[in-house]
Design an enzyme around this catalytic site. Structure first.
Site, mmCIF file in Angstrom:
data_model
loop_
_atom_site.group_PDB
_atom_site.id
_atom_site.type_symbol
_atom_site.label_atom_id
_atom_site.label_comp_id
_atom_site.label_asym_id
_atom_site.label_seq_id
_atom_site.Cartn_x
_atom_site.Cartn_y
_atom_site.Cartn_z
ATOM 1 N N HIS A 1 0.812 -1.218 0.000
ATOM 2 C CA HIS A 1 0.000 0.000 0.000
ATOM 3 C C HIS A 1 0.844 1.265 0.000
ATOM 4 O O HIS A 1 0.548 2.219 -0.699
ATOM 5 C CB HIS A 1 -0.914 0.009 1.227
ATOM 6 C CG HIS A 1 -2.131 -0.818 1.013
ATOM 7 N ND1 HIS A 1 -2.745 -1.499 2.025
ATOM 8 C CD2 HIS A 1 -2.829 -1.072 -0.108
ATOM 9 C CE1 HIS A 1 -3.781 -2.136 1.535
ATOM 10 N NE2 HIS A 1 -3.854 -1.891 0.244
ATOM 11 N N CYS B 1 8.823 -8.267 35.222
ATOM 12 C CA CYS B 1 8.735 -6.817 35.015
ATOM 13 C C CYS B 1 9.314 -6.057 36.204
ATOM 14 O O CYS B 1 9.174 -4.848 36.295
ATOM 15 C CB CYS B 1 7.313 -6.386 34.716
ATOM 16 S SG CYS B 1 6.125 -6.911 35.942
HETATM 17 C C1 PEP Z 1 7.486 -5.595 41.307
HETATM 18 O O1 PEP Z 1 6.988 -5.793 42.385
HETATM 19 O O2 PEP Z 1 8.570 -6.071 40.924
HETATM 20 C C2 PEP Z 1 6.765 -4.751 40.346
HETATM 21 C C3 PEP Z 1 7.119 -4.721 39.085
HETATM 22 O O3 PEP Z 1 5.719 -3.992 40.821
HETATM 23 P P1 PEP Z 1 5.927 -2.619 41.616
HETATM 24 O O4 PEP Z 1 7.363 -2.275 41.544
HETATM 25 O O5 PEP Z 1 5.032 -1.652 40.984
HETATM 26 O O6 PEP Z 1 5.484 -3.049 42.974
#
Ligand code: PEP
Ligand code: MG
Length: 774
Positions: A414, A726
Site C-alpha cells: 500500500h 517486570c
Molecule cells: C514488582 O513488584 O517487581 C513490580 C514490578 O511492581 P511494583 O514495583 O510496581 O510493585
C-alpha cells in the site's frame, strides 16, 4: 435495503457501493472468477449516522488544524468512538445476518469484510490501505467488524489522507463488502502495465499464503516481469520469503507463520499459473479499457480475482522516451554507467543499497531510520525515511519525507502505491537498508533505478540536528532478533514514544499509579468530586495513548497497586489508613477487592478500550496470593462485561504464596504470569524494599528467590501459561541469563535498559543453541 448482492452491482453503482464493490460487481458480471458476496451499502452507513444523530458532532470533531498532529489524533479517536459505540439498528442487523446466512448456506463461513469508500479508487486517488479490512470473520463478529470498517474512515491516516487530497470528510461515505474467504495457497498482485513507467509489460508479485501479507508490505514477494504478447517471463526476482499469512484452523484468526525451508527461496507461481494470470489481467484490462492493478489468489490451482482497480499513477498512457524494458540486467548496466559517468565529473558516490523501483524520481536527504511502529514524528521535512517495511500508517511521515527506502515489501504494498501517488521517490525490498544505512547519513535515492547512493549530487552535506531519540535507540542498525521477547516497562504515557523507539516487543508492565496520582486526588476522592465516568475517561486516555503508540504490539496494563503512604499526600489522603508497614498492607488486589468501586472503574476502562478495538491491551492483577483472589477479581471483570476467555489477562507473581500455588493459579485460566521481583524479593527475604537499613540484604538473585522463579517457570511451561518478568531485576545480566536458561517467554525492562537486555538475551540464546549442538 441495507445490502446489495455483488452480482446485482455494476460500475454505475459506485456512489452507493464504493469503488471496490463496484469493481467486484463489474468483474462478476463479466464472468471473471470473483468470490461471491454482498455489500452493506454506503446509504446504510449514512442512514446510521444520520438516524443516530451523530453526523453533526462527527464532522464538527474533525474541524481541527490539519498540521496539529496531536489534535488530529485526538479528534480522529473521538470520531471513531462515536461511530463504533453507537448501536446498530435492529432492522439493519437482521438484514445483514440474513444475507450472511444465505451466503454461508448453512455452514460456518469465513468471510472477508472490506471497506469500500465512495471516493475510493477514483482516477486521481487510490485510497489504498486507508480503511480497514478484516479476514476470516464469522457470524459472531460480523456486525462489529462492519462497524469497525465504518470507524476506520476516521483512522488518523485516513483523515490525514483526505485532508491532503482535498476531500470534504462529510461527503465521503463508506460501503462494506462481505465476501466469502478464499483460503489462498498463494496470492499477490498483478499490474497489467508497469505502474511507474507505464511500459507495456505486466508485473506480477507473488507470495505464499494470503494476499494481505503482500499488499501490506509484510513480506517481500517474488517479482516477475512478463511480456504480455507471449506470456513469457522476461525478468524475475525470487525473494527470500521468510513468512506467510495463513488462517489458524483452530481460531480462524489470520496469523503470520514461517515459510517451510524448502519453500522460502522457491518460485511461487508455475508457468501455467502465470498464463492464467496474464489471461485474467488481459480480460480485466479489456473490460475496463485501461491498465489495471489486480489482487489475485490461487487455491489448489484455481485462480480467483479479489479486486481490480485502475493504476492511478501512469500519466499520458505510453511512456515518452523511456526504455521499453527495464530488466534487472539493464538496471545493473545503468548503475554501472552512472557510476562511471560520476567518476569523471565528481567523486564516486558509493552505491549503498539496491531494491525494487516503487516510485520514480530522485531525491537527496538525511537518513531517518524508523522502526515499524515508532512515532513517525521523528521524520522531518526532507528526510529519507528508511524502514523495515511500508505501512499505511506511514502516510503522514511519507508526506514530509524526501524519499522512502524499505527492507521489505514490494512495489504493490500500500505504501508503495501511495508514495507513487504522492510523487515521493521510493525504493522498496532492499533487504538490508535499515542495516546498511545510518541515521543522519546523507544519501541520494533514485526511485527510477531502485538504488540508493552515498552523498548528494551537489555535495551539500547539511549537518543534521542531534536527536533525543538516539539516546535510547539501539546502536546496532537492526535490533537483535530474539526468541525471548524483550519488552519495556512504562508509567508515564508521555514516555510511550521514547519507549516505543527502543524497538521493544511491547509493554510488559504499564503501571497506572502515575496516571492516578497525577490527578492529585485519591481515586475515591476523584470519583466523589467528578463522578465515575470522569475517572474511567482519565484511565482510558492514559492507557490508550500507550496502546495506540505500540499498536499492535501488546501493552500489559496493571490495575492499581499503590501503598497507602503514596496516597497520603493527595487530596482525600487523610482518609487513608495508618499502617505499620504499608508494604505489607492495604494495596494491590487486596484493596481492590475490599473497595471494589474504584476497581470496577478501572475494569470498565479496560472494557471500554477493548470495545474501542484496542485488542493489544492486556490486563494484569497485582499482588495476588491465591486462586480465591483471582476468582473474585474475575467475577468483577465479568460484571463489567469483560469476557475472561476472550481478553488476554494474567497476574503478577509477587508473593511466595503465588509462586508456590502456581498450579492452582493456572487453573483460573490466566494467560500469563509476570514476576514482580521487587515485591517477590522483599516478601521472600523479609526485607522491606523501602527500608534503607536493610538495603544490602535486598538481593533479587538470592537462591531463595531464584528457586521460586525457576519452579514457577517450569510449571507454567507445562501448563501453557506465558511467563514474564517486570521487576527491576530484569535489567541485571545475571537475572537475564538465569531467566532465558529457564525458558521465560518475555523480559520487560526499563526504557534505558532495553537495548542492553536485547543484546544479553541474544547472547544467552545463541550460547544455548551452541551448547545444544556441541
Ligand atoms: C514488582 O513488584 O517487581 C513490580 C514490578 O511492581 P511494583 O514495583 O510496581 O510493585
Ligand atoms: Mg510489585
Amino acid at each position: 435495503m441495507s445490502i446489495q448482492w455483488l452480482d446485482e452491482i455494476r460500475a454505475v453503482d459506485l456512489p452507493t457501493v464504493g469503488g471496490k464493490a463496484a469493481s467486484l460487481g463489474e468483474l462478476t458480471g463479466a464472468g471473471l472468477p470473483v468470490p461471491p458476496g454482498f455489500v452493506v451499502t454506503a446509504d446504510t452507513y449514512r442512514r446510521f449516522i444520520d438516524d443516530a444523530e451523530i453526523s453533526e458532532p462527527l464532522f464538527a470533531t474533525l474541524d481541527v488544524d490539519p498540521t496539529d498532529t496531536d489534535g488530529l489524533a485526538r479528534a480522529a479517536a473521538h470520531a471513531r468512538e462515536l461511530v463504533s459505540e453507537t448501536p446498530l439498528p435492529e432492522s439493519v442487523r437482521e438484514e445483514i445476518i440474513t444475507a450472511y446466512r444465505s451466503l454461508a448456506d448453512g455452514e460456518e463461513l469465513f468471510v472477508a469484510v472490506r471497506s469500500s469508500a465512495t471516493a475510493e479508487d477514483l482516477p486521481d486517488a487510490s485510497f489504498a490501505g486507508q480503511h480497514e479490512t478484516f479476514l476470516n470473520v464469522t457470524e459472531q463478529t460480523l456486525l462489529d467488524r462492519i462497524q469497525d470498517c465504518w470507524a476506520s474512515m476516521f483512522a488518523e491516516r485516513a483523515v490525514h489522507y483526505r485532508n491532503e487530497q482535498g476531500f470534504d470528510h462529510a461527503t465521503v461515505d463508506i460501503a462494506v463488502v462481505v465476501q466469502g474467504m478464499v483460503d489462498a495457497d498463494k496470492s499477490g498482485v498483478l499490474f497489467t502495465r508497469h505502474p511507474s513507467s507505464g511500459d507495456r509489460e505486466m508485473i506480477v508479485e507473488a507470495a505464499w499464503g494470503l494476499g494481505e501479507a503482500v499488499v501490506s508490505g509484510t513480506v517481500s514477494p517474488d517479482h516477475y516481469v512478463i511480456d504480455p504478447q507471449t506470456a513469457t517471463v522476461t525478468a524475475s526476482t525470487i525473494a527470500d520469503k521468510k513468512q506467510r499469512m495463513v488462517k489458524d484452523p483452530a481460531t480462524g484468526e489470520t496469523t503470520l507463520e514461517p515459510v517451510p525451508d524448502a519453500d522460502r527461496n522457491a518460485r511461487v507461481i508455475t508457468d501455467a499459473e502465470l498464463e492464467q494470470l496474464v489471461e485474467l489481467g488481459r480480460r480485466a484490462e479489456d473490460h475496463y479499457g485501461e491498465p489495471q492493478d489486480v489482487e489475485w489468489a490461487i487455491v489448489q490451482g484455481d485462480v480467483f480475482m479479489l479486486q481490480s482497480r485502475p493504476i492511478t499513477t501512469i500519466t499520458g498512457g505510453e511512456t515518452e522516451g523511456r526504455a521499453d524494458h527495464n530488466t534487472d540486467e539493464d538496471q545493473a548496466d545503468q548503475v554501472e554507467r552512472t557510476n562511471k559517468a560520476d567518476q569523471t565529473s565528481r567523486p564516486v558516490d558509493e552505491l549503498l543499497v539496491r531494491g525494487v523501483s516503487a516510485s520514480p524520481g530522485t531525491a537527496t536527504g538525511a537518513v531517518r531510520i524508523v522502526r515499524k511502529l515508532d512515532h513517525l514524528d521523528q521524520v522531518t521535512d526532507g528526510d529519507v525515511l528508511v524502514s523495515e517495511m511500508t505501512m499505511p500508517d506511514m502516510v503522514p511521515a511519507m508526506k514530509r519525507a524526501a524519499a522512502i527506502v524499505t527492507d521489505e515489501g514490494g512495489m504493490t504494498s500500500h505504501a508503495s502505491i501511495v508514495s507513487r501517488e504522492m510523487g515521493v521517490p521510493a525504493v522498496v525490498g532492499t533487504q538490508n537498508a535499515t542495516e546498511v544505512l545510518q541515521n543522519g547519513q546523507l544519501v541520494t535515492v533514485d526511485g527510477e533505478m531502485g538504488i540508493v547512493r552515498q552523498g548528494s549530487s551537489d555535495a551539500d552535506h547539511t549537518p543534521t540536528e542531534p536527536d533525543p531519540f538516539e539516546a535510547v535507540r539501539p546502536q546496532t542498525p537492526v535490533k537483535p532478533m530474539t526468541a525471548t521477547e524483550v519488552k519495556v516497562n512504562l508509567s508515564i504515557p508521555e514516555a510511550a514514544e521514547r519507549a516505543a523507539a527502543t524497538g521493544a516487543d511491547g509493554v510488559g508492565l504499564l503501571r497506572i499509579e502515575h496516571m492516578v496520582i497525577s490527578l492529585g486526588k485519591t481515586p475515591e476522592q476523584y470519583i466523589a468530586d467528578h463522578g465515575e465516568d470522569a475517572y474511567i475517561s482519565e484511565l482510558v486516555a492514559g492507557i490508550r495513548a500507550v496502546a495506540e503508540e505500540f499498536y499492535p504490539r501488546p501493552v500489559r496494563a496493571r490495575t492499581l497497586d499503590a501503598p497507602t503512604d503514596e496516597f497520603r499526600e493527595l487530596e482525600g489522603g487523610a482518609d487513608e489508613p495508618h499502617e505499620h508497614n504499608p508494604m505489607l498492607g492495604y494495596r494491590g488486589i487486596r484493596r481492590s477487592l475490599d473497595k471494589p468501586e474504584p476497581f470496577l472503574c478501572e475494569l470498565r476502562a479496560f472494557s471500554r478500550l477493548f470495545e474501542m478495538g484496542y485488542d493489544n491491551v492486556e490486563l494484569m492483577l497485582p499482588l495476588v496470593n491465591d486462586s480465591e483472589d483471582i476468582e473474585r477479581a474475575k467475577a468483577h471483570m465479568e460484571t463489567v462485561g469483560i469476557d475472561p476467555t476472550k481478553a488476554r489477562w494474567g497476574v503478577m507473581i509477587e508473593t511466595p504464596a503465588s509462586a508456590l500455588l502456581i498450579e492452582e493459579l493456572a487453573a483460573t485460566e490466566i494467560d500469563f504470569v509476570s514476576f514482580g521481583t521487587n515485591d517477590l524479593t522483599q516478601y521472600t527475604l523479609a526485607v522491606d524494599r523501602n527500608n534503607e537499613h536493610v538495603v544490602d540484604r535486598f538481593d533479587e538473585l538470592h537462591p531463595g528467590v531464584l528457586s521460586l522463579i525457576g519452579s514457577t517457570i517450569e510449571s507454567c511451561r507445562e501448563l501453557g501459561v506465558d511467563t514474564s518478568i517486570c521487576g527491576q531485576a530484569a535489567s541485571k545480566p545475571a537475572m537475564v541469563q538465569f531467566l532465558v536458561e529457564q525458558g521465560i517467554s518475555s523480559i520487560s525492562a526499563n526504557i534505558d535498559a532495553v537495548r542492553d537486555v536485547q543484546h544479553e538475551v541474544k547472547r544467552v540464546e545463541q550460547k544455548l543453541l551452541l551448547d545444544s549442538v556441541r
